[in-house]
Design a protein around this motif. Sequence first.
Motif, PDB file in Angstrom:
ATOM      1  N   LEU A  11      11.459  10.764  -7.541  1.00  0.00           N
ATOM      2  CA  LEU A  11      10.220  10.033  -7.789  1.00  0.00           C
ATOM      3  C   LEU A  11      10.013   8.912  -6.775  1.00  0.00           C
ATOM      4  CD1 LEU A  11      10.023   9.754 -11.694  1.00  0.00           C
ATOM      5  CD2 LEU A  11       8.576  11.096 -10.166  1.00  0.00           C
ATOM      6  N   LEU A  12      11.091   8.402  -6.192  1.00  0.00           N
ATOM      7  CA  LEU A  12      10.967   7.347  -5.175  1.00  0.00           C
ATOM      8  C   LEU A  12      10.218   7.849  -3.943  1.00  0.00           C
ATOM      9  CD1 LEU A  12      14.478   5.626  -5.413  1.00  0.00           C
ATOM     10  CD2 LEU A  12      12.296   4.832  -6.328  1.00  0.00           C
ATOM     11  N   PRO A  13      10.674   8.944  -3.292  1.00  0.00           N
ATOM     12  CA  PRO A  13       9.861   9.436  -2.162  1.00  0.00           C
ATOM     13  C   PRO A  13       8.483   9.902  -2.605  1.00  0.00           C
ATOM     14  CG  PRO A  13      11.604  10.984  -2.709  1.00  0.00           C
ATOM     15  CD  PRO A  13      11.882   9.733  -3.456  1.00  0.00           C
ATOM     16  N   SER A  14       8.368  10.353  -3.867  1.00  0.00           N
ATOM     17  CA  SER A  14       7.049  10.762  -4.340  1.00  0.00           C
ATOM     18  C   SER A  14       6.106   9.572  -4.395  1.00  0.00           C
ATOM     19  CB  SER A  14       7.185  11.392  -5.731  1.00  0.00           C
ATOM     20  OG  SER A  14       5.926  11.680  -6.275  1.00  0.00           O
ATOM     21  N   ILE A  15       6.607   8.412  -4.826  1.00  0.00           N
ATOM     22  CA  ILE A  15       5.769   7.195  -4.866  1.00  0.00           C
ATOM     23  C   ILE A  15       5.311   6.822  -3.464  1.00  0.00           C
ATOM     24  CG2 ILE A  15       5.827   4.715  -5.344  1.00  0.00           C
ATOM     25  CD1 ILE A  15       7.696   5.346  -7.695  1.00  0.00           C
ATOM     26  N   ILE A  16       6.245   6.783  -2.544  1.00  0.00           N
ATOM     27  CA  ILE A  16       5.922   6.371  -1.165  1.00  0.00           C
ATOM     28  C   ILE A  16       4.907   7.329  -0.548  1.00  0.00           C
ATOM     29  CG2 ILE A  16       6.892   6.015   1.125  1.00  0.00           C
ATOM     30  CD1 ILE A  16       9.514   5.227  -0.284  1.00  0.00           C
ATOM     31  N   LEU A  17       5.181   8.645  -0.679  1.00  0.00           N
ATOM     32  CA  LEU A  17       4.290   9.638  -0.078  1.00  0.00           C
ATOM     33  C   LEU A  17       2.920   9.615  -0.742  1.00  0.00           C
ATOM     34  CD1 LEU A  17       6.807  12.608   0.270  1.00  0.00           C
ATOM     35  CD2 LEU A  17       5.893  11.190   2.119  1.00  0.00           C
ATOM     36  N   SER A  18       2.880   9.398  -2.072  1.00  0.00           N
ATOM     37  CA  SER A  18       1.593   9.366  -2.778  1.00  0.00           C
ATOM     38  C   SER A  18       0.752   8.172  -2.330  1.00  0.00           C
ATOM     39  CB  SER A  18       1.835   9.298  -4.295  1.00  0.00           C
ATOM     40  OG  SER A  18       2.476  10.468  -4.744  1.00  0.00           O
ATOM     41  N   VAL A  19       1.393   7.013  -2.167  1.00  0.00           N
ATOM     42  CA  VAL A  19       0.651   5.825  -1.725  1.00  0.00           C
ATOM     43  C   VAL A  19       0.074   6.038  -0.336  1.00  0.00           C
ATOM     44  CG1 VAL A  19       0.899   3.381  -1.095  1.00  0.00           C
ATOM     45  CG2 VAL A  19       1.931   4.251  -3.201  1.00  0.00           C
ATOM     46  N   LYS A  20       0.855   6.602   0.566  1.00  0.00           N
ATOM     47  CA  LYS A  20       0.382   6.824   1.932  1.00  0.00           C
ATOM     48  C   LYS A  20      -0.689   7.915   1.966  1.00  0.00           C
ATOM     49  CE  LYS A  20       4.351   5.229   4.573  1.00  0.00           C
ATOM     50  NZ  LYS A  20       3.519   4.283   5.381  1.00  0.00           N
ATOM     51  N   LEU A  21      -0.495   8.970   1.182  1.00  0.00           N
ATOM     52  CA  LEU A  21      -1.447  10.073   1.221  1.00  0.00           C
ATOM     53  C   LEU A  21      -2.754   9.697   0.536  1.00  0.00           C
ATOM     54  CD1 LEU A  21      -1.872  13.017   2.088  1.00  0.00           C
ATOM     55  CD2 LEU A  21      -0.920  13.727  -0.114  1.00  0.00           C
ATOM     56  N   ALA A  22      -2.721   8.754  -0.400  1.00  0.00           N
ATOM     57  CA  ALA A  22      -3.953   8.355  -1.091  1.00  0.00           C
ATOM     58  C   ALA A  22      -4.974   7.785  -0.118  1.00  0.00           C
ATOM     59  CB  ALA A  22      -3.630   7.346  -2.195  1.00  0.00           C
ATOM     60  N   LYS A  23      -4.526   7.123   0.968  1.00  0.00           N
ATOM     61  CA  LYS A  23      -5.426   6.583   1.986  1.00  0.00           C
ATOM     62  C   LYS A  23      -6.266   7.682   2.634  1.00  0.00           C
ATOM     63  CE  LYS A  23      -4.892   2.055   2.634  1.00  0.00           C
ATOM     64  NZ  LYS A  23      -6.033   1.127   2.752  1.00  0.00           N
ATOM     65  N   PHE A  24      -5.685   8.880   2.736  1.00  0.00           N
ATOM     66  CA  PHE A  24      -6.387   9.988   3.386  1.00  0.00           C
ATOM     67  C   PHE A  24      -7.268  10.753   2.411  1.00  0.00           C
ATOM     68  CE2 PHE A  24      -2.705   9.151   6.000  1.00  0.00           C
ATOM     69  CZ  PHE A  24      -3.214   9.208   7.288  1.00  0.00           C
TER      70      PHE A  24
END
Length: 845
Positions: free
Chosen positions: A798-811
């Motif tokens: 869930l940790l990498p999922s949080i990071i990736l989700s936050v970054k991908l939400a910008k796109f």
Amino acid sequence: MWKTGLLLLFWGLLTSSELQQEATEPEPRNQPPSGKLDFGYVPQGVYKTLAYYEPGVIGILFHMVHAFLYVVQPNPFPGDLVVKVAKDKFGAIQSEYQKAIYYETGFMVCAVLGLLFIVLLPLVGLFFCLCRCCENCGGEMHQRQRKNADCQRGLLTTLLFATSLIITAGVLCAYAANQNLSSQLEGMKRLVSSNLKDLQTFANETPTVQPFYGSFNDNVGPLLGGNIHVELGTEVHPALDGVLRMAGAMRETKEALENVSVSLEVLQEATGKLHFNLSLVRSSLNRTLNDPGCSGEDSDATTTQLCRSIHSSLAQLHVSANFTRLPDVNNQLESVNQVLKTDLSDIIQKGFSSFNDTPGMVSDQMRDVVEGARGMLDVISTNISSFSKVFPVHSSLANFTNFIIHTQSKIEDSYPEIDQIDFYRWICCTGLCCMVVLILAFNFLAILCGTMGYDKHASPTTRGCVSNTGGTLLMAGVGFSFLFSWILMGVVTATFLVGGNVEKLVCEPFHTKELFKVLDTPHLVNPEWRNFIPGYMYNDSDLDLTVENFYSNCKNNRSLYSAMRLDKVFNVTTLLNSSLYTKEVAKMFDSVKIDLRGIVLLESEGKQSLIDFSETGIAEINYAAYLAEVNKGVTLVDLLSYANELEAQTDLMPKGPLQTSLKGHANSLRQIHSQLVIPMEQAMSTLNQSIRLLERTASDLIRNNKITDVLKTIEAAQYLISQNATHVAIQETEKYKQTIVGYFRQYIEWVRTSLTMEVAACKPFSNIVDTVEIVACSFLVDSLNTFWFGLGCCALFLLPSIILSVKLAKFYRRMDTEDVYDDIPAYDTMTRFPRASAPPRHIDW
């Protein structure tokens, strides 16, 4: 109290050394034994518990968890440390804490990391929230334009999708473990019920004491008498067989003499008739050949020559063998008939019957000795029975059975409560899995919306509603990840510490039998006891009885007597020591005197019959004269050939009265041959065979003194039975005495073997241990460990999922502002700079 009851139960098992001998024998032992008695069989219970578990496909996950635990804790089982702690009653922890910490290093590191995760992740989530509220940490709805934006967007999407797949695998693993634990609950009930039924079988089918009564009376004849009969039979049987052959020879001699007498009479009478008929034929032929047509002037040369030839052959028409001068055998036949009035075969059969009754005679004379031997065996059985009556065996077995029934009833009554607890557990575990599934649903829906709503011509401020929804879902997933992940990690850390340590400290040592070595450590339970089981049960801690030995013996379905070393309480070998009875048996057999003088092989009438047969005079018959006559032909010439030749010569003559007369004489010769010569030849053949048989009989039986030899053999065998049988009887009696002693030893060995191998097989006790291991380790611990393994995998990723989700939400999300560039010549790079603006007026910018 329970120890006393258990000992009484054990006594009920070990007193079954005489287990139902009378009832279990299918038929009495009335056949001649081969020195080995059949004491019957021991009824054994059939145990239905199959203490074996095959996890199936989920076993792959179990192996993965075991491999992970080995990485976390590769150290061997700390048996020495456990022993020290147990001996000092946990007082050694203060001095041995370094070893304990070293052994638990892997678990402690993982636990610390889990605690950091639990503490820090909520804090990070809180600060992250505050930071975004201040339009920092990605909270500003503005995205800088970059040339590789599409590449970044695709990479982040792929990484998030892969991470979500890993989390999916983890939640599926956790859910499978959760379902496996619930599904194995019925298997646990079946195992418990099967073990309790096996314990009832163990108690109900424990044999009760039955004294053994050996049928030695039936065995005296076949054993002792039979051996004496066989030993004497090497001399007796050949002698009786010789006499039996002589009886057959006497009957054959009578038949041969009768055949000789009848054949001789027939031949003598036929010879006279043949001589008379041949004389008539010769006279008639002479008169015919003297006819003028044969030798007169009117005859031709051929006829004359033929007549002369026929006339010259008339001398051959005479009888060759003369049986009238042979002496008859009537005197010999009468003598043999007189001898055969005594039925020698019946006398011989009486001799056989008398000799074959040797076992019965020995059995009658040994009756007192056998009764004494049986009495001693009865004393042994009585001692066992009286000794066993001191213990309340039946009441102990009944109490044990009632205890099992009561325990089974209580366990079955608790099943509804267990089902309810398992239902609540299943709800909680499913709820934890649903937390992860919710986050996964946000992630997969966000990726789907972001991918489906992507427009390469749209700017960050003009993105569509579908793409913006995907970004919103990603941020919702991030929020739930911060809310749930620390809860998940808390559950994972707690179950990891419990399940991992149980697996490494209990389940794994049980499989490698290290746990048994700890339990069997000398002086572990009591400083004065080397082995606590025999120390507690028999007050003898030096007895070689360990937990591992008991478990292994029961695993191999050995008897409880052997597994629990009950010979310490009741040593059957000492109670049934055959040496105590050997002297008594020897005294009884030393007084035995076997007398077989009542056996008569050949009565005096039989002996006199043999002597009379040798004096019948068959040796005085003139066999040479008989053979000389039977070797001759009936006539000097073969009448049939002579008649054929005569007819052939007649055919050369001219037809007329002469030819007709000669042919009539030829037919007369043929008639004489068929009516007289052929019967005489048959009688001569019978006479030849009979006279040769008589000659051989006279030569073999009388001239060679064979009858005398047979009588001497009978006398020698009779002398052996009457005078020397005592020596044979003494030898065989000694052998039989050893056989009787061997019966005692067989009885003891049978009791020992039954107690150590067959009586009350203790397989149910090892099945109980195996069932506890299956339920605790295979059902509970393996499922628990697999659950935290899958849930921990979800929490970590869930940790990498949080990071990736936050970054991908910008796109994915629609921005409020974006980068805009003024329309300045391309070569003026020094003055060209971007500025933030509202949504652009020119679509093609």
